[in-house]
Design an enzyme around this catalytic site. Structure first.
Site, PDB file in Angstrom:
ATOM      1  CD  GLN A 229     -26.087 -38.928  25.088  1.00  0.00           C
ATOM      2  OE1 GLN A 229     -26.198 -38.255  24.094  1.00  0.00           O
ATOM      3  NE2 GLN A 229     -26.246 -40.240  25.053  1.00  0.00           N
TER       4      GLN A 229
ATOM      5  CG  HIS B 182     -22.267 -38.006  21.702  1.00  0.00           C
ATOM      6  ND1 HIS B 182     -22.019 -38.446  20.439  1.00  0.00           N
ATOM      7  CD2 HIS B 182     -23.112 -38.916  22.238  1.00  0.00           C
ATOM      8  CE1 HIS B 182     -22.689 -39.574  20.216  1.00  0.00           C
ATOM      9  NE2 HIS B 182     -23.360 -39.881  21.300  1.00  0.00           N
TER      10      HIS B 182
ATOM     11  CD  GLU C  64     -30.752 -36.846  21.726  1.00  0.00           C
ATOM     12  OE1 GLU C  64     -29.888 -36.429  22.537  1.00  0.00           O
ATOM     13  OE2 GLU C  64     -30.488 -37.087  20.531  1.00  0.00           O
ATOM     14  CG  HIS C  65     -30.783 -40.692  24.242  1.00  0.00           C
ATOM     15  ND1 HIS C  65     -29.952 -39.639  23.902  1.00  0.00           N
ATOM     16  CD2 HIS C  65     -30.905 -41.457  23.135  1.00  0.00           C
ATOM     17  CE1 HIS C  65     -29.587 -39.767  22.639  1.00  0.00           C
ATOM     18  NE2 HIS C  65     -30.153 -40.855  22.138  1.00  0.00           N
TER      19      HIS C  65
ATOM     20  CG  ASP D 232     -26.575 -44.184  20.461  1.00  0.00           C
ATOM     21  OD1 ASP D 232     -27.670 -43.601  20.474  1.00  0.00           O
ATOM     22  OD2 ASP D 232     -25.649 -43.935  21.258  1.00  0.00           O
TER      23      ASP D 232
ATOM     24  CG  HIS E 174     -66.265 -20.256  -0.192  1.00  0.00           C
ATOM     25  ND1 HIS E 174     -65.569 -19.132  -0.559  1.00  0.00           N
ATOM     26  CD2 HIS E 174     -65.333 -21.131   0.283  1.00  0.00           C
ATOM     27  CE1 HIS E 174     -64.274 -19.306  -0.309  1.00  0.00           C
ATOM     28  NE2 HIS E 174     -64.105 -20.514   0.192  1.00  0.00           N
TER      29      HIS E 174
END
Lengths: 422, 422
Positions: free
Chosen positions: B251, B254, B319-320, B353, B412
């Protein structure tokens, strides 16, 4: 309202109100004050904007009893029936967690989890909106949200409209606070001594509420920012002009910026609706509003054929679409963009606003091209679940590592290979 | 990376990059130029920013053939297998239109309609991201979107990375344009002579792309604006430190702003992972990036119990999430907030991924509390369908009119009563 032969590209889009610089500054200041001073700031702004001094922000047991005393029994029964209908419809939207497996021991799935806590803004002002309570709270309950909080500005008596309190109580909502405006949104997003923060904020409001929702977005999630309401009626010569006119007016009475449009291949119908509109307008209590809306954003479009009329509808992508033709159901497949589709002469739009069961929170301003009305989905989130077996990794590990290296991510490849080492 | 006993409230939130005033001005100017000058503006900016002069913005047949010649056969097979896995998973997400009926002739339903056209931005730069093509295009295809457009900045040779072209061709994408940056987003939103506009724009990009997406939002829909990537590993003493370290690094490589966190009740494991991280870092090609990420946004949190560790995970809402404990499946019910959940030691994050089938576009920055990764839902919209019979209106019309009057909307009520007249 003018009758026009359609030419060129049409759109219902109106500028989205983004507020003045002054309004934006005021909203930022209010949010900051609420973050800093909590309940004290809420009380201060409530006194300033709503003109009442509140000891407690909570709706009390006495207020609830009073509300039940004010709203008549028959009306309570109607609210209950509407709630049952809305619940029945939304239960069909509930999604379940699922998984799939592969022979190599892989398990993949999707876990559906309700949001922990949501807040609902119910607008105040001159009118009361119990239907807004039903339409936002019920999908949250169907989704399984544990904590549902209602905020709404107090009236001059320092309480909420009786019909709003009754609607909330009928649904079993336990947290209800008498606070409105940007200060209510700030409290929901950041919390105060009395109001714990929520994860997502729903519900319509005035420009200050809309700006505050934009401002806290990111800290919490928000639902859509609704634009003025819209109706498009798609009709052929079999439709009744008086009914079309009544429906166009029911949209126009909402707001001076509301939009009511008739699209038809029948010039005869167009003229008849125009005439009916004038007659029915004459006796309408909210005539001034409706008249202004029709003038500014109303239109009657006449096309050569019904198919062309359908294309106009798709171009407009209206919030509400009524189909009043000889065979409405057979047009359903051709309608690509509309928030809600009402089929046939008995499906007048107010049927959906309050009672039938579908949600009345719908995409405005042409956004039905790419977005949906409020559904149970908005109250859950989905996590993917991945289980890979030893066998699956042995079989596919090399491929995964190769893919990672193709994208230049060596550590990704090594993470896989670390498991494949003997 | 420091080992910390957990105290107080934790968060993975990093400031969302909102760009400098200069960048925002530049993006606005680019969008305006593209709206005004179309293809000519796209060519001008491509020359200015990507350093290449293009005759045609389209990817040509020759470029496709060249791409297939560059990417080796084995890699093409891996891309095909990954695509099959991703399609198999996403097909489970597809929702169908449904309806329900009531005895009185009422029919209510929900019509699911794919978006007409979507655009996908594939980032360029030094790396190639064929996985981004798979993860965005396949859900669109499953949803039934007819027109799918890929845009991506050309490299110095004036073409796209071979692996991106191959991935797109394998999926049958027919529209691919060599244009990137804010100019590509402007073209997708407003259209040019060559590129017809789309309804929604997907895909990650640099700060200019993100700002442009924000800018055109409203004109079209956009997917989320992704923050830097995150992983949280929840592990007990049964987990292998070398595997955890490898995953944390995958991770961290990245992006300098990526976040890698271990949460564990085992101090022994914490120390062992720390040691492994140092060793594995030493030989990593993207070492500088990973080191900086770990320094800034990495953490090892040690709790007293596993239950406390789970609470920390829910607070972080990563996220993960990797769960490497003795019995990962039994923790699934306790995990409320995570974009994707990887269970057990063989479910290393890179499995998801590229290859397993779940989507890799996931909510970052703590937004897994209230939002989901990319699903087929993002490529459809839902219209409610309401059919009311004469009988249903006769039965319920009075209730509906009463509800409308409760909210002060007379027109209405009259729209309903217009149908009930004898």
């Amino acid at each position: 309202m003018k009758i026009e032969r359609v030419q060129g590209t049409l759109s219902l889009r109106r500028t989205i109100e983004s507020g003045t610089e002054e309004q934006r500054k005021a909203v930022k200041e209010i949010i900051e004050q609420v973050r800093k001073n909590g309940d004290a700031a809420l009380r201060k702004y409530t006194e300033q904007f709503d003109g009442v001094r509140l000891d407690s922000l909570c709706v009390s047991q006495e207020e609830i009893e009073e509300a039940y005393w004010i709203v008549d029994e028959k009306m309570i029964e109607i609210i209950r029936k509407a709630a049952r209908n809305i619940r029945e419809y939304h239960e069909r939207q509930a999604q379940t967690s699922w998984f799939m497996t592969r022979d190599d021991g892989t398990m993949l799935g999707q876990k559906v989890t309700p949001l922990d806590a949501v807040g609902l803004y119910v607008p105040g002002g001159t009118a009361a909106y119990p239907s807004s309570v039903l339409m936002n709270v019920i999908p949250a309950q169907v989704a399984g949200v544990k904590r549902i909080v209602i905020v709404s500005p107090p009236n001059e008596r320092g309480t909420l409209p009786a019909s709003v309190i009754v609607a909330a109580c009928e649904l079993g909502v336990e947290e209800m606070y008498k606070v409105g405006g940007a200060q209510a949104i700030a409290a929901l997003a950041y919390g105060t001594e009395t109001i714990q923060p929520v994860d997502k904020i729903f519900g319509p409001g005035n420009i200050y509420v809309a700006l505050a929702k934009r401002e806290v977005f990111g800290q919490v999630a928000i639902d859509m920012i609704a634009g003025p309401s819209e109706i498009v009626v798609l009709a052929d010569e079999t439709a009744r002009p008086n009914e079309i006119a009544a429906d166009l007016l029911s949209q126009a009475e909402h707001d001076e910026r509301a939009s009511s449009v008739l699209v038809t291949p029948s010039l005869k119908l167009a003229h008849a609706v125009e005439k009916e509109l004038k007659q029915q307008l004459a006796t309408l209590p909210r005539r001034a509003i409706a008249e202004k809306a029709l003038e500014q954003y109303g239109a009657i479009y006449v096309t050569d054929t019904l198919d062309e009329a359908i294309e106009v509808v798709n171009e407009l992508a209206p919030e509400h679409l009524e189909v009043m033709t000889a065979n409405p159901l057979q047009l359903l497949g051709k309608i690509r963009h509309a928030g809600a589709i009402f089929l046939g002469r008995y499906s007048s739009e107010p049927v959906g606003d309050y009672f039938a069961g579908a949600n009345h929170v719908l995409p405005t301003n042409g956004t039905a091209r790419f977005s949906s009305g409020l559904t149970v989905d908005e109250f859950v989130k989905k996590s993917s679940v991945i289980f890979y077996s030893k066998e699956a990794l042995q079989k596919n590990g090399e491929s995964i590592a190769a893919f990672a290296r193709l994208e230049g991510l060596e550590a990704h490849a090594r993470a896989i290979e670390e498991r494949l080492k003997k």
